[in-house]
Design an enzyme around this catalytic site. Structure first.
Site, short mmCIF file in Angstrom:
data_model
loop_
_atom_site.label_atom_id
_atom_site.label_comp_id
_atom_site.label_asym_id
_atom_site.label_seq_id
_atom_site.Cartn_x
_atom_site.Cartn_y
_atom_site.Cartn_z
N TYR A 51 4.97 14.28 -108.32
CA TYR A 51 6.37 14.60 -108.59
C TYR A 51 6.82 15.80 -107.79
CZ TYR A 51 10.59 16.25 -110.84
OH TYR A 51 11.87 16.67 -111.06
N HIS A 81 22.69 19.50 -105.32
CA HIS A 81 22.69 20.43 -106.45
C HIS A 81 23.62 21.63 -106.22
CE1 HIS A 81 19.29 18.01 -107.60
NE2 HIS A 81 19.05 18.74 -108.67
N ASN A 193 14.04 25.04 -108.76
CA ASN A 193 13.47 25.13 -110.10
C ASN A 193 13.14 26.60 -110.34
OD1 ASN A 193 11.55 22.09 -110.79
ND2 ASN A 193 13.72 22.52 -110.89
N TYR A 277 29.79 55.13 -143.07
CA TYR A 277 28.56 54.54 -142.54
C TYR A 277 28.47 54.63 -141.02
CZ TYR A 277 27.45 52.31 -147.05
OH TYR A 277 27.12 52.06 -148.35
N ARG A 280 26.95 58.21 -140.61
CA ARG A 280 25.64 58.54 -141.18
C ARG A 280 24.60 57.45 -141.01
NH1 ARG A 280 25.06 57.25 -147.26
NH2 ARG A 280 27.02 56.31 -147.88
N PHE A 326 10.24 25.76 -116.09
CA PHE A 326 11.62 26.04 -115.69
C PHE A 326 12.57 26.18 -116.86
CE2 PHE A 326 10.82 21.39 -115.00
CZ PHE A 326 11.35 20.97 -116.22
N GLU A 411 16.69 15.30 -119.49
CA GLU A 411 16.70 16.72 -119.86
C GLU A 411 17.49 16.83 -121.17
OE1 GLU A 411 18.40 18.16 -116.27
OE2 GLU A 411 16.66 17.52 -115.10
#
Length: 502
Positions: A51, A81, A193, A277, A280, A326, A411
């Site tokens: 792959y 991409h 990646n 608050y 303090r 990744f 995915e």
């Protein structure tokens, strides 16, 4: 020149790199890179289907690619991409992306050739930052789109910012004396990646948060003096019996800042029992935020030197194992934690300002101005604080719990880390503005106690505020000095420079 060992990276070094320190990988990294590249060559020559080396990607992982088309495969991967949208990432973030990519590749598990390292190093050396759209990554198969834009620019596609001048990438490369990068087997996938975009944006947010946090501690202490508040809540015994490390550290810092204040001495035995608050409980709230920021810093430091591409090449066995390094879930959680911690730092700062401008609470003139009515004083700067606090609350919703499946379901769980990171960075900038207004209010409040003076350390903070924002005598145009003080907070010029993990 910082010579980097990716196997021994620390936060202090990353901070220096964020500030622009020159950098290159050490010789051991280059030896590992060459060995890993040779392993990929042997895998390709052996004909095994692996792959990312000789297959398609994502849902197309089962499609075998013939040897004569492997270069085309890598080029198409980058071009397909490069589909980001939105404003360009800041230059310091892009630079950090490149540094982090060098660190990850330098571990020697990615199979890229030294030529790729030389191209990345060439961008750093020439202050040439690819223009990378901020939107488009879900932080799962790596930060695909942002990293693709980075690599596409090295191939002559897109645009490059050369020392502030944006040029078409090929023209920029010619100008810089660099040749367009040609990718070999595995190299395109190794480069896109990875979590380097998410981690770079998160580190940018973290280092801004350090500076803002330090300013908020100083502002909180100065506000205590402006209120003539009690120092008893910062007694070390209170924090020690609880045992939370952040609380102990913050209480100590506030005590140090107030030590020697004539204002504190002037009301040491007054009958006032409790402050609101936001005054303090600073050790408790700010300390809890500090603990969260510290944990996030540890996660991001590990991630900065991590191997996060896929598949991972083990050159001693000539094997490439496909996994999921990744996936940016650790970064997503860290970024969301930074966002939530800083959101609370801003909320506390705004509340202290609200107390100081309220005469019923502070005993000071309304809105910290004389001749009220004609003058509005700090009435509306506090409204700006409120607007930023409200915006921060919306931004602080964690993106890490909001997965949207992609790639035809392959995915099916993604981290949304870059979205978390960008929100954290936005919140840090907003909190810098909130703290800037508190610093103005606290300085004004302290001035009303003259001739009594605050401590020497807080006088130094007061002087830095007054160099940008003079004492308010009557209403004036606020925006420019508020922005300048916000910038000073982000630059670490107000209060002490705060350092996580140091």
């Amino acid at each position: 020149m910082n010579v980097l060992n990716p196997e021994a990276i620390d936060l202090a070094t990353l901070r220096q790199l964020w500030q622009g320190a020159p950098v290159k990988l050490d010789d051991a990294s280059m030896d590992r890179i060459r060995a890993s590249a040779a392993s990929v060559d042997r895998i390709v020559a052996g004909g095994e289907t692996v792959y990312g080396i000789n297959t398609g990607f994502g849902l197309l992982a089962n499609t075998r690619i013939p040897a004569e088309r492997l270069a085309e495969l890598q080029r198409n991967l980058i071009l397909s991409h490069s589909c980001g949208l939105g404003d360009a990432l800041p230059r310091q973030v892009v630079r950090m992306m490149i540094v982090l990519k060098l660190l990850g590749l330098g571990r020697g598990y990615s199979g890229v050739k030294p030529l790729v390292i030389d191209a990345l190093q060439g961008l750093l050396d020439r202050d040439a930052m690819p223009v990378i759209p901020a939107q488009g990554s879900v932080g799962a198969s790596g930060d695909l789109a942002p990293l693709a834009h980075l690599i596409a620019a090295m191939m002559g596609e897109g645009r490059i910012d050369v020392a502030g001048e944006v040029l078409p990438a090929r023209e920029a490369l010619d100008h810089l004396g660099m040749k367009p990068l040609e990718l070999g087997p595995k190299e395109g996938l190794a480069l896109i990646n990875g979590t380097q975009a998410s981690t770079a944006i998160s580190l940018d947010a973290l280092f801004m948060a350090e500076r803002v946090f330090g300013a908020a501690i100083a502002a909180g202490a100065l506000s205590v003096d402006a209120l003539k508040g009690s120092v008893k809540p910062f007694d070390p015994r209170i924090s020690e019996v609880r045992g939370q490390s952040g609380q102990i550290r913050v209480a100590s810092l506030v005590r140090e800042l107030l030590d020697g204040s004539a204002i504190v001495e002037s009301h040491f035995r007054c009958g006032r029992v409790q402050d609101p608050y936001s005054f303090r409980c600073q050790p408790q709230v700010m300390g809890a935020a500090l603990d969260l920021l510290t944990n996030a810093a540890r996660t991001l430091t590990i991630e900065a030197g991590a191997v996060t591409d896929n598949p991972v090449v083990f050159e001693d066995e000539d094997i490439a194992i496909s996994g999921g390094n990744f996936h940016a879930q650790p970064v997503a959680f860290a970024a969301d934690i930074i966002a939530m911690a800083m959101c609370e730092v801003g909320s506390l700062s705004e509340r202290r300002t609200a107390v100081l401008i309220d005469p019923k609470m502070s005993g000071l003139p309304a809105f910290l101005t004389d001749d009220g009515g004609v003058n509005s004083g700090l009435m509306i700067p506090q409204v700006t604080q409120a607007a930023l606090v409200a915006e921060n609350r919306s931004l602080a919703f964690p993106s890490s719990v909001d997965s949207v499946p992609t790639s035809a379901g392959q995915e099916d769980h993604v981290s949304m880390a870059p979205i978390s990171a960008r929100k954290a960075a936005s919140i840090a900038k907003n909190v810098a503005g909130i703290v800037a207004v508190e610093l103005i209010a606290a300085a004004q409040g302290v001035d009303y106690h003259a001739p009594l003076k605050t401590s020497a350390k807080l006088q130094a903070v007061h002087a830095k505020v007054r160099a940008i924002s003079p004492r308010l005598e009557s209403d004036r145009y606020w925006a420019d000095e508020m922005a300048a003080l916000q910038a000073a907070v982000l630059a670490g010029e107000t209060g002490q420079l705060f350092r996580l993990l140091d």
